[in-house]
Scaffold this motif. Structure first.
Motif, PDB file in Angstrom:
ATOM      1  N   GLU A 185      -2.673   0.494 -55.254  1.00  0.00           N
ATOM      2  CA  GLU A 185      -1.952  -0.489 -56.069  1.00  0.00           C
ATOM      3  C   GLU A 185      -0.717   0.123 -56.736  1.00  0.00           C
ATOM      4  O   GLU A 185       0.259  -0.569 -56.989  1.00  0.00           O
ATOM      5  N   GLY A 186      -0.770   1.429 -56.991  1.00  0.00           N
ATOM      6  CA  GLY A 186       0.342   2.095 -57.669  1.00  0.00           C
ATOM      7  C   GLY A 186       1.479   2.530 -56.765  1.00  0.00           C
ATOM      8  O   GLY A 186       2.485   3.056 -57.236  1.00  0.00           O
ATOM      9  N   CYS A 187       1.329   2.316 -55.469  1.00  0.00           N
ATOM     10  CA  CYS A 187       2.368   2.718 -54.509  1.00  0.00           C
ATOM     11  C   CYS A 187       3.253   1.521 -54.169  1.00  0.00           C
ATOM     12  O   CYS A 187       2.764   0.537 -53.581  1.00  0.00           O
ATOM     13  N   ASN A 188       4.528   1.615 -54.499  1.00  0.00           N
ATOM     14  CA  ASN A 188       5.459   0.563 -54.068  1.00  0.00           C
ATOM     15  C   ASN A 188       5.736   0.688 -52.569  1.00  0.00           C
ATOM     16  O   ASN A 188       5.972  -0.312 -51.893  1.00  0.00           O
ATOM     17  N   ILE A 189       5.718   1.927 -52.065  1.00  0.00           N
ATOM     18  CA  ILE A 189       5.879   2.191 -50.638  1.00  0.00           C
ATOM     19  C   ILE A 189       4.501   2.417 -50.042  1.00  0.00           C
ATOM     20  O   ILE A 189       3.756   3.299 -50.465  1.00  0.00           O
ATOM     21  N   LYS A 190       4.159   1.611 -49.046  1.00  0.00           N
ATOM     22  CA  LYS A 190       2.860   1.704 -48.402  1.00  0.00           C
ATOM     23  C   LYS A 190       3.009   2.325 -47.005  1.00  0.00           C
ATOM     24  O   LYS A 190       4.121   2.449 -46.478  1.00  0.00           O
ATOM     25  N   THR A 191       1.876   2.673 -46.414  1.00  0.00           N
ATOM     26  CA  THR A 191       1.884   3.224 -45.055  1.00  0.00           C
ATOM     27  C   THR A 191       0.927   2.434 -44.173  1.00  0.00           C
ATOM     28  O   THR A 191       0.007   1.769 -44.651  1.00  0.00           O
ATOM     29  N   LYS A 192       1.158   2.540 -42.854  1.00  0.00           N
ATOM     30  CA  LYS A 192       0.271   1.922 -41.872  1.00  0.00           C
ATOM     31  C   LYS A 192       0.438   2.648 -40.545  1.00  0.00           C
ATOM     32  O   LYS A 192       1.388   3.438 -40.363  1.00  0.00           O
ATOM     33  N   TYR A 206       6.106  11.974 -50.532  1.00  0.00           N
ATOM     34  CA  TYR A 206       5.648  13.283 -50.992  1.00  0.00           C
ATOM     35  C   TYR A 206       5.594  13.181 -52.506  1.00  0.00           C
ATOM     36  O   TYR A 206       6.630  13.273 -53.181  1.00  0.00           O
ATOM     37  N   ASP A 207       4.401  13.009 -53.068  1.00  0.00           N
ATOM     38  CA  ASP A 207       4.370  12.590 -54.462  1.00  0.00           C
ATOM     39  C   ASP A 207       2.985  12.807 -55.074  1.00  0.00           C
ATOM     40  O   ASP A 207       1.999  13.040 -54.378  1.00  0.00           O
ATOM     41  N   LYS A 208       2.947  12.678 -56.400  1.00  0.00           N
ATOM     42  CA  LYS A 208       1.698  12.512 -57.135  1.00  0.00           C
ATOM     43  C   LYS A 208       1.269  11.057 -56.971  1.00  0.00           C
ATOM     44  O   LYS A 208       1.859  10.321 -56.173  1.00  0.00           O
ATOM     45  N   SER A 209       0.281  10.632 -57.726  1.00  0.00           N
ATOM     46  CA  SER A 209      -0.152   9.238 -57.684  1.00  0.00           C
ATOM     47  C   SER A 209      -0.441   8.761 -59.096  1.00  0.00           C
ATOM     48  O   SER A 209      -0.292   9.513 -60.072  1.00  0.00           O
ATOM     49  N   LYS A 228       0.530  21.612 -64.367  1.00  0.00           N
ATOM     50  CA  LYS A 228       0.898  22.348 -65.587  1.00  0.00           C
ATOM     51  C   LYS A 228       1.623  21.465 -66.594  1.00  0.00           C
ATOM     52  O   LYS A 228       2.175  21.965 -67.584  1.00  0.00           O
ATOM     53  N   GLY A 229       1.653  20.154 -66.325  1.00  0.00           N
ATOM     54  CA  GLY A 229       2.152  19.233 -67.342  1.00  0.00           C
ATOM     55  C   GLY A 229       3.470  18.546 -67.061  1.00  0.00           C
ATOM     56  O   GLY A 229       3.910  17.712 -67.866  1.00  0.00           O
ATOM     57  N   MET A 230       4.139  18.828 -65.950  1.00  0.00           N
ATOM     58  CA  MET A 230       5.410  18.177 -65.661  1.00  0.00           C
ATOM     59  C   MET A 230       5.184  16.687 -65.374  1.00  0.00           C
ATOM     60  O   MET A 230       4.257  16.328 -64.648  1.00  0.00           O
ATOM     61  N   ASP A 231       6.028  15.833 -65.946  1.00  0.00           N
ATOM     62  CA  ASP A 231       5.971  14.397 -65.654  1.00  0.00           C
ATOM     63  C   ASP A 231       6.970  14.087 -64.541  1.00  0.00           C
ATOM     64  O   ASP A 231       8.135  13.797 -64.794  1.00  0.00           O
ATOM     65  N   HIS A 232       6.477  14.174 -63.312  1.00  0.00           N
ATOM     66  CA  HIS A 232       7.354  14.023 -62.149  1.00  0.00           C
ATOM     67  C   HIS A 232       7.927  12.615 -62.046  1.00  0.00           C
ATOM     68  O   HIS A 232       9.021  12.431 -61.496  1.00  0.00           O
ATOM     69  N   ARG A 254       6.612   7.487 -54.371  1.00  0.00           N
ATOM     70  CA  ARG A 254       5.819   6.296 -54.050  1.00  0.00           C
ATOM     71  C   ARG A 254       6.338   5.067 -54.777  1.00  0.00           C
ATOM     72  O   ARG A 254       6.051   3.930 -54.394  1.00  0.00           O
ATOM     73  N   LYS A 255       7.080   5.291 -55.866  1.00  0.00           N
ATOM     74  CA  LYS A 255       7.564   4.198 -56.714  1.00  0.00           C
ATOM     75  C   LYS A 255       8.945   3.703 -56.286  1.00  0.00           C
ATOM     76  O   LYS A 255       9.444   2.723 -56.841  1.00  0.00           O
TER      77      LYS A 255
END
Length: 445
Positions: free
Chosen positions: A243-250, A366-369, A404-408, A431-432
């Motif tokens: 739900e949090g990914c604006n870009i989806k895959t298939k 290539y991302d966090k979630s 380590k705390g970075m807000d990517h 992803r956003k």
């Protein structure tokens, strides 16, 4: 007591293995989990393993050009680790992009200049010298053999090409993943095969590990989805991730053909990787002096989005999923026959059918979630094989910084390349992000 690791990487293909390798070098205790029997046996094995720099964005070009440095010095990248299966070989043939209406080659050239890619401009006379079997007429637009327009006589010639001498291909993509696995193991990484993930566990909005099909639970505060064509299914197992990914895959079914070279042309030893948007195909040499013919996804070709579980079940049995379609075989071979008039198209189709893991804009994520501790290297198929070692290093840096705390999301990481004097904003692969309309929306990325 559950086994516990610092990081679990789902997938042991050509991108999953480098992530383990780089995290292990940083001191993380890693485990790659794959439901197949060995490294690189999924969609990696079906890759054409082409190493070329032309992309539709400068960021894409920069990452690919950085990747050249790894492939050109493969043993150094592996830290001289030996593999009982031998080492994959980088076939440094060079890469030729034909100037055509099927490629925005002026944009590619601009990106090359910005990034500093080495290239030569070849006129048609030079191309004829180097590729004597080529007919350099323009056949645009790309059509299919069932369209009467396919047989129209050409009236003008192409404008030449852009040759990148450092390009080429890897002779055995599955072996390349296996090589990286052995290098990762030498740094302490562990691998678990024939193991299928059925759940991503979390507590208090934080990832805690995975559950396997046999009920085994393995704990880790970091889970990385590198599941290839299964990536979208894996994301749906994790709380709030899909739900949090604006870009989806298939998953996209894709076919690659083999066709013998003309008798008087030693394509295996004298040929180049060639990207030909004018006929909607790319080619590279293959063993047996054959052309490997891939599709550049022209608009006239149908796309078949599939369930990867059904596809691979058919592949293992007697399903039709792994059988070349007569229509697409004919389309790709006949198109190349326009460029290579002396091409011998056999009656019996030969080739490979496998899956791409495609994002909405054919640019990877290539991302966090949205679930802390859960990361993604997905949407990579078709055009990211060449970038795999770079992605491994970049993802390890991203994971370490976020842990380590970075807000990517707020301040995206700026990744400094190891070999080329350039940094890239990793937020480009977020992803956003909104769909990137600079993309080719094809295998060219």
């Amino acid at each position: 007591m559950n086994k516990k690791y610092d990081a679990i990487i789902i997938g042991a293909g050509v991108i999953g293995c480098p992530i383990a390798y780089e995290l292990s070098k940083m001191g993380y205790k890693t485990l790659n989990v794959d439901k197949l029997p060995d490294a690189g046996e999924g969609s990696t094995a079906g890759s054409c393993a082409i190493v070329r720099a032309h992309y539709s964005t400068a960021d894409g070009v920069a990452m690919a050009y950085e990747g050249f440095k790894y492939w050109l010095n493969w043993e150094n990248y592996l830290d001289n680790v030996k593999d009982e299966k031998g080492l994959a070989k980088y076939m440094n043939t060079g890469s030729l992009l034909l100037k055509s209406q099927g490629h925005d080659w002026k944009k590619v050239q601009k990106n090359y200049d910005e990034v500093g890619v080495q290239y030569e401009e070849w006129d048609n006379d030079k191309i004829k010298d180097m590729v004597p079997v080529a007919d350099l007429h323009e056949f645009w637009p790309v059509t299919r053999p069932e369209d009467p327009a396919f047989y129209n006589e050409p009236v003008k010639e192409l404008e030449g090409g852009i040759f990148c001498p450092e390009g080429g291909y890897v002779n055995d993509p599955a072996l390349s993943a296996h090589n990286i696995m052995r290098a990762a193991e030498a740094k302490g990484a562990q691998f678990l095969f024939n193991a299928e993930v059925v759940d991503i566990r979390s507590e208090n909005k934080k990832v805690t590990g995975i559950t396997l099909k046999d009920g085994t639970q393995i704990d880790a505060g970091i889970v990385v989805n590198v599941g290839g064509p299964h990536s979208f299914k894996i994301n749906k197992m994790a709380e709030g991730v899909w739900e949090g990914c604006n870009i989806k895959t298939k998953a996209l079914r894709h076919e690659v053909m083999y066709c013998p070279s003309p008798d008087d042309y030693d394509y295996l030893n004298d040929g180049y990787h060639m990207s030909d948007g004018d006929i909607g195909c790319y080619v590279r040499p293959e063993v047996g002096n054959t052309f490997l013919i891939g599709s550049e996804d022209p608009d006239c070709d149908p796309q078949e989005w599939v369930d990867p579980d059904t596809f691979y079940a058919g592949k293992g049995g007697h399903g039709k999923d792994n059988v070349l379609s007569e229509e697409q075989w004919k389309a790709q071979c006949y198109r190349l026959g326009k460029r290579i008039p002396s091409l011998q198209v056999p009656n019996q189709p030969k080739g490979v059918v496998d899956l791409y893991d495609c994002s909405d804009d054919w640019i990877p994520v290539y991302d966090k979630s949205d679930l802390p501790g859960y990361y993604m290297a997905i949407g990579t198929s078709g055009n990211q094989y060449k970038n795999a070692p770079v992605v491994g290093h970049m993802m390890a840096q991203l994971i370490d910084a976020c842990e380590k705390g970075m807000d990517h999301d707020k301040e995206p990481m700026q990744y400094k390349f190891k070999y080329t004097d350039r940094s890239t904003d990793v937020g480009f692969f977020s992803r956003k992000r909104e769909i990137n309309y600079n993309s080719s929306f094809s295998v060219n990325g």
